[in-house]
Design an enzyme around this catalytic site. Sequence first.
Site: not given
Length: 281
Positions: A30, A33, A37, A61, A187
């Site tokens: 998504m 990055l 990733h 989602q 994250s």
Amino acid sequence: MLIFNNKADLATVLSDYFNVKSTVGFVPTMGALHEGHLSLLRQSVSENDVTVISIFVNPTQFNNTEDLDKYPRTLDADVEKIKLVSDAIIVFAPSVNEMYDGNTISSHFSFDGLENQMEGAQRPGHFDGVGTIVKKLFEIVKPSNAYFGEKDFQQLQIVKKMVEKAEMPVVITGCPISREASGLAMSSRNERLSVGDRDKAAFIYKTLKEVREQFENQSIETVKTYIYDAFAAHPEFTMDYFEIAAEDDLKPATVKENRKYRAFIAVFLSNVRLIDNISLN
């Protein structure tokens, strides 16, 4: 570097690789990055003839509209990071309309109960959204191999189940969690934390490591009591859930058997939801 916004154009380019039976690696993201990733990209580049990365913030989602609105969108910066891995990586960055053809709703999936635990219980419909977009992306990219981080371990198991049930010819590879120097799981949401909160968030992994030590000789009930008490002593966190579950079916464990177990946690810190997990075997 090739960047596509249109799925038909991407499919046309990838058809050349299919014609010579090249392997296609795929990393769905998504965006926003980080090193986690990039580690997936490096593994894909090393194991495949060509690698595709998708950058798409999937609305179906998200259970929280505010969370969707606040999710960082940093395509230009993402492309520069991808170039550090390889200029040959293909980027697919479609619009919502391109992916959903003007009908932004998710399909319903059965993942044999995997979807009812933890994240699924706290975020109804979340995994329908995940299944919908991953299936769409797989149908477009037709990857030989796809790479997912173990930070979202439940998602990893659900994608494996979807591929199995849909008989899709793609190998799903789970990759180790990338962590900051403090131990905090990397994250995109970490960017919403202040410097001070980022330091505090290191407590999550620190406590999970203590859980792993205790799991060796303590009962599951004792371990769960310990972690709830530990977080109760740190009121800056709000516990969403903590669970010890078998890796294969993700059902909450009550007694130890000869199975692989993980500890899963989700907490809020300054209204930012953070998840993590750790193998207990």
